[in-house]
Structures are given as C-alpha cells and as structure tokens.
Write a protein that holds these residues in place. Sequence first.
Motif, PDB file in Angstrom:
ATOM      1  N   ASP A  70       1.396  -2.750   4.976  1.00 46.36           N
ATOM      2  CA  ASP A  70       0.376  -1.782   4.579  1.00 46.36           C
ATOM      3  C   ASP A  70      -0.200  -2.155   3.209  1.00 46.36           C
ATOM      4  O   ASP A  70      -1.402  -2.297   3.060  1.00 46.36           O
ATOM      5  CB  ASP A  70       0.954  -0.368   4.512  1.00 46.36           C
ATOM      6  CG  ASP A  70      -0.109   0.654   4.151  1.00 46.36           C
ATOM      7  OD1 ASP A  70      -0.874   1.050   5.041  1.00 46.36           O
ATOM      8  OD2 ASP A  70      -0.198   1.021   2.955  1.00 46.36           O
ATOM      9  N   THR A  71       0.677  -2.329   2.211  1.00 44.80           N
ATOM     10  CA  THR A  71       0.230  -2.609   0.841  1.00 44.80           C
ATOM     11  C   THR A  71       1.036  -3.758   0.262  1.00 44.80           C
ATOM     12  O   THR A  71       2.263  -3.711   0.236  1.00 44.80           O
ATOM     13  CB  THR A  71       0.406  -1.373  -0.060  1.00 44.80           C
ATOM     14  OG1 THR A  71      -0.286  -0.250   0.506  1.00 44.80           O
ATOM     15  CG2 THR A  71      -0.128  -1.634  -1.461  1.00 44.80           C
ATOM     16  N   ARG A 101      -2.979  -4.549   4.901  1.00 46.73           N
ATOM     17  CA  ARG A 101      -4.154  -3.676   4.981  1.00 46.73           C
ATOM     18  C   ARG A 101      -4.899  -3.650   3.663  1.00 46.73           C
ATOM     19  O   ARG A 101      -6.125  -3.556   3.630  1.00 46.73           O
ATOM     20  CB  ARG A 101      -3.722  -2.261   5.379  1.00 46.73           C
ATOM     21  CG  ARG A 101      -4.869  -1.253   5.478  1.00 46.73           C
ATOM     22  CD  ARG A 101      -4.384   0.077   6.008  1.00 46.73           C
ATOM     23  NE  ARG A 101      -3.542   0.782   5.077  1.00 46.73           N
ATOM     24  CZ  ARG A 101      -3.985   1.651   4.174  1.00 46.73           C
ATOM     25  NH1 ARG A 101      -5.285   1.897   4.055  1.00 46.73           N
ATOM     26  NH2 ARG A 101      -3.129   2.284   3.367  1.00 46.73           N
ATOM     27  N   ARG A 102      -4.156  -3.721   2.558  1.00 40.39           N
ATOM     28  CA  ARG A 102      -4.774  -3.742   1.237  1.00 40.39           C
ATOM     29  C   ARG A 102      -3.864  -4.499   0.291  1.00 40.39           C
ATOM     30  O   ARG A 102      -2.653  -4.628   0.529  1.00 40.39           O
ATOM     31  CB  ARG A 102      -5.038  -2.322   0.724  1.00 40.39           C
ATOM     32  CG  ARG A 102      -3.781  -1.503   0.513  1.00 40.39           C
ATOM     33  CD  ARG A 102      -4.087  -0.055   0.208  1.00 40.39           C
ATOM     34  NE  ARG A 102      -2.850   0.719   0.128  1.00 40.39           N
ATOM     35  CZ  ARG A 102      -2.797   2.042   0.125  1.00 40.39           C
ATOM     36  NH1 ARG A 102      -3.918   2.765   0.196  1.00 40.39           N
ATOM     37  NH2 ARG A 102      -1.634   2.659   0.036  1.00 40.39           N
ATOM     38  N   ALA A 104      -2.981  -5.200  -3.994  1.00 39.01           N
ATOM     39  CA  ALA A 104      -3.129  -4.609  -5.321  1.00 39.01           C
ATOM     40  C   ALA A 104      -2.361  -5.431  -6.340  1.00 39.01           C
ATOM     41  O   ALA A 104      -1.415  -6.159  -6.006  1.00 39.01           O
ATOM     42  CB  ALA A 104      -2.627  -3.164  -5.324  1.00 39.01           C
ATOM     43  N   ARG A 151     -11.170  -0.460  -7.554  1.00 43.17           N
ATOM     44  CA  ARG A 151     -11.067  -0.762  -6.125  1.00 43.17           C
ATOM     45  C   ARG A 151     -12.328  -1.502  -5.703  1.00 43.17           C
ATOM     46  O   ARG A 151     -13.440  -1.040  -5.937  1.00 43.17           O
ATOM     47  CB  ARG A 151     -10.942   0.520  -5.304  1.00 43.17           C
ATOM     48  CG  ARG A 151     -10.897   0.247  -3.808  1.00 43.17           C
ATOM     49  CD  ARG A 151     -10.870   1.521  -3.004  1.00 43.17           C
ATOM     50  NE  ARG A 151     -10.682   1.240  -1.585  1.00 43.17           N
ATOM     51  CZ  ARG A 151     -10.559   2.186  -0.650  1.00 43.17           C
ATOM     52  NH1 ARG A 151     -10.613   3.468  -0.991  1.00 43.17           N
ATOM     53  NH2 ARG A 151     -10.374   1.842   0.617  1.00 43.17           N
ATOM     54  N   ASP A 154     -10.798  -3.784  -0.018  1.00 43.39           N
ATOM     55  CA  ASP A 154      -9.374  -3.598   0.234  1.00 43.39           C
ATOM     56  C   ASP A 154      -8.509  -4.218  -0.851  1.00 43.39           C
ATOM     57  O   ASP A 154      -7.305  -4.399  -0.663  1.00 43.39           O
ATOM     58  CB  ASP A 154      -8.991  -4.170   1.600  1.00 43.39           C
ATOM     59  CG  ASP A 154      -9.334  -5.659   1.727  1.00 43.39           C
ATOM     60  OD1 ASP A 154      -9.876  -6.222   0.762  1.00 43.39           O
ATOM     61  OD2 ASP A 154      -9.061  -6.240   2.793  1.00 43.39           O
ATOM     62  N   VAL A 155      -9.117  -4.540  -2.002  1.00 41.63           N
ATOM     63  CA  VAL A 155      -8.378  -5.117  -3.123  1.00 41.63           C
ATOM     64  C   VAL A 155      -8.477  -4.179  -4.319  1.00 41.63           C
ATOM     65  O   VAL A 155      -9.568  -3.778  -4.725  1.00 41.63           O
ATOM     66  CB  VAL A 155      -8.916  -6.515  -3.495  1.00 41.63           C
ATOM     67  CG1 VAL A 155      -8.171  -7.059  -4.701  1.00 41.63           C
ATOM     68  CG2 VAL A 155      -8.774  -7.472  -2.310  1.00 41.63           C
ATOM     69  N   TRP A 156      -7.318  -3.836  -4.883  1.00 40.85           N
ATOM     70  CA  TRP A 156      -7.225  -2.940  -6.026  1.00 40.85           C
ATOM     71  C   TRP A 156      -6.566  -3.689  -7.176  1.00 40.85           C
ATOM     72  O   TRP A 156      -5.573  -4.401  -6.974  1.00 40.85           O
ATOM     73  CB  TRP A 156      -6.371  -1.719  -5.705  1.00 40.85           C
ATOM     74  CG  TRP A 156      -6.773  -0.895  -4.522  1.00 40.85           C
ATOM     75  CD1 TRP A 156      -6.866  -1.298  -3.222  1.00 40.85           C
ATOM     76  CD2 TRP A 156      -7.094   0.504  -4.519  1.00 40.85           C
ATOM     77  NE1 TRP A 156      -7.234  -0.252  -2.414  1.00 40.85           N
ATOM     78  CE2 TRP A 156      -7.376   0.862  -3.184  1.00 40.85           C
ATOM     79  CE3 TRP A 156      -7.160   1.475  -5.520  1.00 40.85           C
ATOM     80  CZ2 TRP A 156      -7.712   2.163  -2.829  1.00 40.85           C
ATOM     81  CZ3 TRP A 156      -7.507   2.777  -5.166  1.00 40.85           C
ATOM     82  CH2 TRP A 156      -7.787   3.113  -3.835  1.00 40.85           C
ATOM     83  N   LEU A 171      -3.617   5.061  -4.819  1.00 47.22           N
ATOM     84  CA  LEU A 171      -3.319   4.590  -3.466  1.00 47.22           C
ATOM     85  C   LEU A 171      -2.749   5.724  -2.619  1.00 47.22           C
ATOM     86  O   LEU A 171      -3.104   5.883  -1.440  1.00 47.22           O
ATOM     87  CB  LEU A 171      -2.338   3.422  -3.531  1.00 47.22           C
ATOM     88  CG  LEU A 171      -2.861   2.143  -4.193  1.00 47.22           C
ATOM     89  CD1 LEU A 171      -1.725   1.139  -4.381  1.00 47.22           C
ATOM     90  CD2 LEU A 171      -3.990   1.527  -3.402  1.00 47.22           C
ATOM     91  N   ASP A 174      -5.534   7.999  -1.714  1.00 49.36           N
ATOM     92  CA  ASP A 174      -6.348   7.412  -0.656  1.00 49.36           C
ATOM     93  C   ASP A 174      -5.691   7.594   0.701  1.00 49.36           C
ATOM     94  O   ASP A 174      -6.370   7.780   1.712  1.00 49.36           O
ATOM     95  CB  ASP A 174      -6.552   5.923  -0.954  1.00 49.36           C
ATOM     96  CG  ASP A 174      -7.598   5.280  -0.062  1.00 49.36           C
ATOM     97  OD1 ASP A 174      -8.746   5.764  -0.049  1.00 49.36           O
ATOM     98  OD2 ASP A 174      -7.272   4.291   0.634  1.00 49.36           O
ATOM     99  N   ASP A 175      -4.368   7.576   0.727  1.00 44.74           N
ATOM    100  CA  ASP A 175      -3.631   7.728   1.991  1.00 44.74           C
ATOM    101  C   ASP A 175      -3.457   9.178   2.403  1.00 44.74           C
ATOM    102  O   ASP A 175      -3.552   9.511   3.588  1.00 44.74           O
ATOM    103  CB  ASP A 175      -2.237   7.102   1.862  1.00 44.74           C
ATOM    104  CG  ASP A 175      -2.273   5.605   1.666  1.00 44.74           C
ATOM    105  OD1 ASP A 175      -3.283   4.979   2.055  1.00 44.74           O
ATOM    106  OD2 ASP A 175      -1.284   5.062   1.126  1.00 44.74           O
TER     107      ASP A 175
END
Length: 320
Positions: A70-71, A101-102, A104, A151, A154-156, A171, A174-175
């Motif tokens: 996920d992260t 998915r993303r 960071a 952000r 999909d990159v933080w 994050l 966002d979820d």
Amino acid sequence: MRRVVLVVFERFQLLDLSGPADVFASAGLFAPDGGYRLEAAAVRAGTVRAHGGIAVHADTALREVTGPIDTLLVAGGFGVPDHLADRELVAQVARLAGQARRVASVCNGAFLLAEAGLLAGRRATTHWWVADDFARRYPATEADPARIYIRDGDVWTSAGVTSGIDLALALVADDHGHELAARVARALVVYLHRPGGQDQFSLPVRTPAPRSEPLRELKAFIDANPGADLRIPALAARAAMSERHFSRVFTRETGMPPGAYVERSRADAARRLLETTAHPLDRVARESGLGSPETLYRVFRRHWRISPGDYRRRFQAKEN
C-alpha cells in the motif's frame, strides 16, 4: 489491513521511522478496517543502527519484499549521503515503488527517491538544511523546501524529521478522513494535522531574534497581542524610536518589514483560533487582529493557499 513498508539503512533518523510508524499504528485503534500492517526493511535483514546508535530490527531484506504494497515510505537521516551510491538500495526502492500504491519519503529520504528516478518532473520537498543541494543534484525535480509536505500524484515527500508525523497524518487522512487523523493526533498529543502548504517554521522560529532587547520584547508583544494596535506609529512609540528608524531597524534585524511581520503573526493567530475554537469567522478575524472575514480570507489565501473555512473543516479537531 494496509501494508506499509518502511525503508531504513545505517545512520537513518530514528524519528523518521518511529514518528510515522506510531501514527499508522495509532490509526489502527480507530480505523474500521483494522488500519495498517507495518514492516521495516533494509538491504539486509537484521540489526540496523540509527544515527545515535539505537538499534532497530529490519524484518526483511528489501530484495525479498514483494507486492502488493500500500505505502512504501523511505526514511531520511545523516546516513543518506553515504547511501546514494548504494546500487542495491536505490534499485530496490525503484522496484518496490512499482509495486506500491503510493510512495513517500521523510526528510532527506527524498534524495533516495530522486536517485531511484521517482521525482523527475514532480514537485517535492525535503529538509531545509539540504534543500539547496537537492535542487542542484536533481534539476528535473521542482524543489519547494518551504513546505511541510507535498503530494504530487502518488508520490509524497515531507520536510525534516518531525514533519514525517504530519506526512503520516496526511496519509491517514487520505485513507480514512480528517476526523480520524485528528483523533490520532490527539492520541499522540501532537500538533493538529498541519496542511502541507504550511511553512516548515512558525513565524517566531522562522525569523531571527533581534539583537536589541527592546525589539526582542516588541516582537514577543506582537505575537502575544494580535488584537492590539500594531500599526507602525504605535510600534515605533513602544520601541522609543522614530517611525522611519524603527522600520529600518526592525527590517534589518528580523528580515521582514514590520507591516509584513504583523500580518503573518496575525495570520498565525487566526490559524490557531480556527484549529482550537468554534468561533465564527468574524470573531476569528476580530480576535486575530485581521478585522473582517474578507481580510481573513485574503490573508489566508496569500499565506496558505486555502480558505479559512476549508482550513477549519480539514484540520480542526472535533471532540467526541
């Protein structure tokens, strides 16, 4: 549960790992889907020492991690410069980013994302201390070191150290929504979820302390009394200076003209009122010294690129 892989290496910043990890773990207390499953990974599984010598255990070697993820979150720290040439670390970050998915980063962990080719053509932030070096090394990235976090798709990326907590709260929001993120912030007794567009420093920290005691006291007075008469004649009189001399000395010693400092100080006061009270906007404007909702709106848009109402809806904690 959402799987979070946290990438560490020798001499990483411990808070870059523990801050976001505690945010995600605390979110599991409130999230209806069970929250997050955390996994620390390094080039080699086993003991990894943070800057300062504290040892943590990396559950898995990066090459053994497979998706879905996920992260993917990459820590920063004093060891980052030594690892930019670590082909295995950079290659595994790039590989796992494709399965996540993303992605960071915290602090100068952004350098590792850039080395992995993940920030080209994107906006990103990092610790102010290394921002100039980042901009020189990665000209294909639009570096914005003033921000708490950014952000871009999909990159933080986040700024230095404790801003990793702000990033993780963002994050979570966002979820699961801002209300759950606010509950996590209260549980951890940290500053309420700050917007990414906020400067890395509050105004008193960001501006230097004046050398002269009268101006240091005046600066503190401005910050503590936003509703007072803070026009230049009144401030000059309080400092026992002529208006012209006062404006020149204040600007030289703080780096900001007195009018600009007063506006930003009042904007900070308004932001705190929006976070901590249910006052209507006209009262917020009045108590912060901004006078009217119209001025409050203009000042907020100028400094934080968000309206006061939107800021309150996103970042005010609501007691159960």
